[in-house]
Design a protein around this motif. Sequence first.
Motif, mmCIF file in Angstrom:
data_model
loop_
_atom_site.group_PDB
_atom_site.id
_atom_site.type_symbol
_atom_site.label_atom_id
_atom_site.label_comp_id
_atom_site.label_asym_id
_atom_site.label_seq_id
_atom_site.Cartn_x
_atom_site.Cartn_y
_atom_site.Cartn_z
ATOM 1 N N THR A 1 0.840 -1.183 0.000
ATOM 2 C CA THR A 1 0.000 0.000 0.000
ATOM 3 C C THR A 1 0.873 1.229 0.000
ATOM 4 O O THR A 1 2.095 1.158 0.053
ATOM 5 C CB THR A 1 -0.896 0.015 1.250
ATOM 6 O OG1 THR A 1 -0.041 0.036 2.397
ATOM 7 C CG2 THR A 1 -1.787 -1.196 1.292
ATOM 8 N N ASP A 2 0.217 2.413 -0.034
ATOM 9 C CA ASP A 2 0.974 3.643 0.043
ATOM 10 C C ASP A 2 1.876 3.606 1.267
ATOM 11 O O ASP A 2 1.478 3.162 2.340
ATOM 12 C CB ASP A 2 0.026 4.848 0.179
ATOM 13 C CG ASP A 2 -0.809 5.031 -1.070
ATOM 14 O OD1 ASP A 2 -0.269 4.771 -2.151
ATOM 15 O OD2 ASP A 2 -1.971 5.442 -0.956
ATOM 16 N N THR B 1 -2.239 -2.525 -7.594
ATOM 17 C CA THR B 1 -1.800 -1.171 -7.933
ATOM 18 C C THR B 1 -1.668 -0.985 -9.444
ATOM 19 O O THR B 1 -2.009 0.066 -9.973
ATOM 20 C CB THR B 1 -0.456 -0.871 -7.267
ATOM 21 O OG1 THR B 1 0.449 -1.944 -7.536
ATOM 22 C CG2 THR B 1 -0.610 -0.686 -5.771
ATOM 23 N N GLY C 1 -4.725 0.972 -10.825
ATOM 24 C CA GLY C 1 -4.113 2.267 -11.106
ATOM 25 C C GLY C 1 -4.202 2.620 -12.578
ATOM 26 O O GLY C 1 -4.529 3.754 -12.952
ATOM 27 N N ARG D 1 -3.028 6.494 -3.496
ATOM 28 C CA ARG D 1 -4.292 5.822 -3.803
ATOM 29 C C ARG D 1 -5.483 6.712 -3.466
ATOM 30 O O ARG D 1 -6.421 6.856 -4.260
ATOM 31 C CB ARG D 1 -4.387 4.513 -3.033
ATOM 32 C CG ARG D 1 -3.290 3.514 -3.359
ATOM 33 C CD ARG D 1 -3.519 2.228 -2.603
ATOM 34 N NE ARG D 1 -2.421 1.293 -2.809
ATOM 35 C CZ ARG D 1 -2.484 0.005 -2.536
ATOM 36 N NH1 ARG D 1 -3.593 -0.499 -2.035
ATOM 37 N NH2 ARG D 1 -1.453 -0.789 -2.743
ATOM 38 N N THR E 1 1.036 5.278 -8.184
ATOM 39 C CA THR E 1 0.393 4.034 -7.742
ATOM 40 C C THR E 1 0.910 2.840 -8.533
ATOM 41 O O THR E 1 1.239 1.791 -7.969
ATOM 42 C CB THR E 1 -1.134 4.140 -7.904
ATOM 43 O OG1 THR E 1 -1.624 5.207 -7.084
ATOM 44 C CG2 THR E 1 -1.830 2.852 -7.499
ATOM 45 N N LEU F 1 -8.526 -0.856 -5.065
ATOM 46 C CA LEU F 1 -7.303 -0.540 -4.329
ATOM 47 C C LEU F 1 -7.487 -0.631 -2.818
ATOM 48 O O LEU F 1 -6.558 -0.351 -2.066
ATOM 49 C CB LEU F 1 -6.812 0.865 -4.707
ATOM 50 C CG LEU F 1 -6.289 1.039 -6.130
ATOM 51 C CD1 LEU F 1 -5.883 2.485 -6.375
ATOM 52 C CD2 LEU F 1 -5.117 0.116 -6.401
ATOM 53 N N VAL G 1 -9.054 1.285 -0.848
ATOM 54 C CA VAL G 1 -8.858 2.575 -0.195
ATOM 55 C C VAL G 1 -9.797 2.672 1.004
ATOM 56 O O VAL G 1 -10.991 2.423 0.900
ATOM 57 C CB VAL G 1 -9.134 3.731 -1.181
ATOM 58 C CG1 VAL G 1 -9.148 5.073 -0.453
ATOM 59 C CG2 VAL G 1 -8.088 3.732 -2.278
#
Length: 500
Positions: free
Chosen positions: A32-33, A304, A308, A369, A420, A488, A490
Amino acid sequence: MAIDTPSTAPTPSTAPTPSTAPTPSTAPTAPTDPPVAGRAAPRLTPRDRLVLFVLCAAQFMVALDFSVLNVALPVLGADLGMSPSALQWAVTAFALPSGGFLLLFGRTGDLYGRRRLFLAGLALFGAASVLATFAWDPASFLAGRALQGLGAAAIVPTGMSLLTTTFPEGPARDRALGISGTLLSLGFTVGMVAGGVLTDLLGWRSTMGLLALFALIVLPLAPGLLPESRTPERPRLDVPGAITVTGGLLALIYALSTAAEHGFGRTDVLVTLAAGLLLLTAFAVVESRTDQPLVSLPMLRRRTVAWGNLGGLVTFSMMSTVVFVLTLYLQEILRLTAFETGLVFGVQGVLSVVAGAYAPRVIGRVGARRTLVASLAGQGAIGLSLLALGEGGWSVVLATAAVSLASMCHLGAIISYGLTVTSGVPDEEQGLATGLVTSTQQVGITVGIPLLGVLATTATDLASGVHTVLLLDAVIVLAAAVLVAVGLRVGRTRSGTVEP
């Protein structure tokens, strides 16, 4: 463009290295981020700035080429003796190779040297621009445009992969991609304005001469600044994969480009569309059966990469459609001149620069994201306000404000989707990842207008056709925001956690 240089920066020793990044074989999903709390914005050294200048100037040059010739086409056709139907090839001759060879050249740069291929692409682009500038007949001009497209196909993926491997993942890369994305968007807008001004003052040949000048400035600086990078091993190139994906993309881009001008009823459009889909299907089969694929299927299974790129495809295709139908609306319904229409999109370009300056900071706070999802939602929601357009003078103000604000969200989506897709990808596969990013850009720019724009151009009432396109455009972007958020995950993971 000025670059903000705060006082602290991550050191190379703390940057992620290829050895710590998950590989496709061990991690079908990317992390993830990264943690966003306390990330310091980077200080760019003078050399960093020069490297960034060279790479971004090359990207800006290619973006400029997508739009600088549009306004000049009628004058060009009269000068070279090209019929109105043949003028489509002034655009298609560039779009075909620039989109069709992106994945192949991205992977070739990974294997045999990104810097080498980037320099070759610059040299070819510059020489082709000179040929197009001094073209003496349609054949020589179209040859120059095709060679420009081939050079662009080498410049774009290798330039972006050089950027992502030069600047370590984190704030440094966020800022570099932010500047690159801003100039990509600005280049397209500047091209629309500069094309009209140059054509009126100096003639259509000056638009091609401007591109040659850019190449002449960038090419001498690049060899001494850019480091060579490629995979440590030398695996063989996946030739069957290269043939099927390049052929499929060429056929698909030709079909969609031609449909944008003539509709989907033509035989050549239907045949090449079917051929493109078949070749891309064959490409998927080839990649699943080869030991050294051109495109790693585990990479495509990363959330991603898959989601993305969906966000990138939608933001590019739908924004290009908005620009196309608003150009028709402003000139055909509100009766603005080409110059006045250019000014409307000039405001859009200025606000895109502002968005590019702040987007990396937003990404640093909330992650790529979340920024991607929020940017798509903002682009779609602001697009809905364009449904209020009428035939009064106030509509110019509404169109200017709405398309400019939507473009700010669009730019946020461009930057965050690039981050991403490329985050967590090993350096040896950055050319492939950025090739996917740039292929998504090219296909997105190509697909939106023929799929939706044709509803406006073929409508009995242009105003109602424009409103129909704008409504569908906004709905598609909002739906994509929801899908990307779900895909994703989120909101389901806490900042700083890593997916299994």
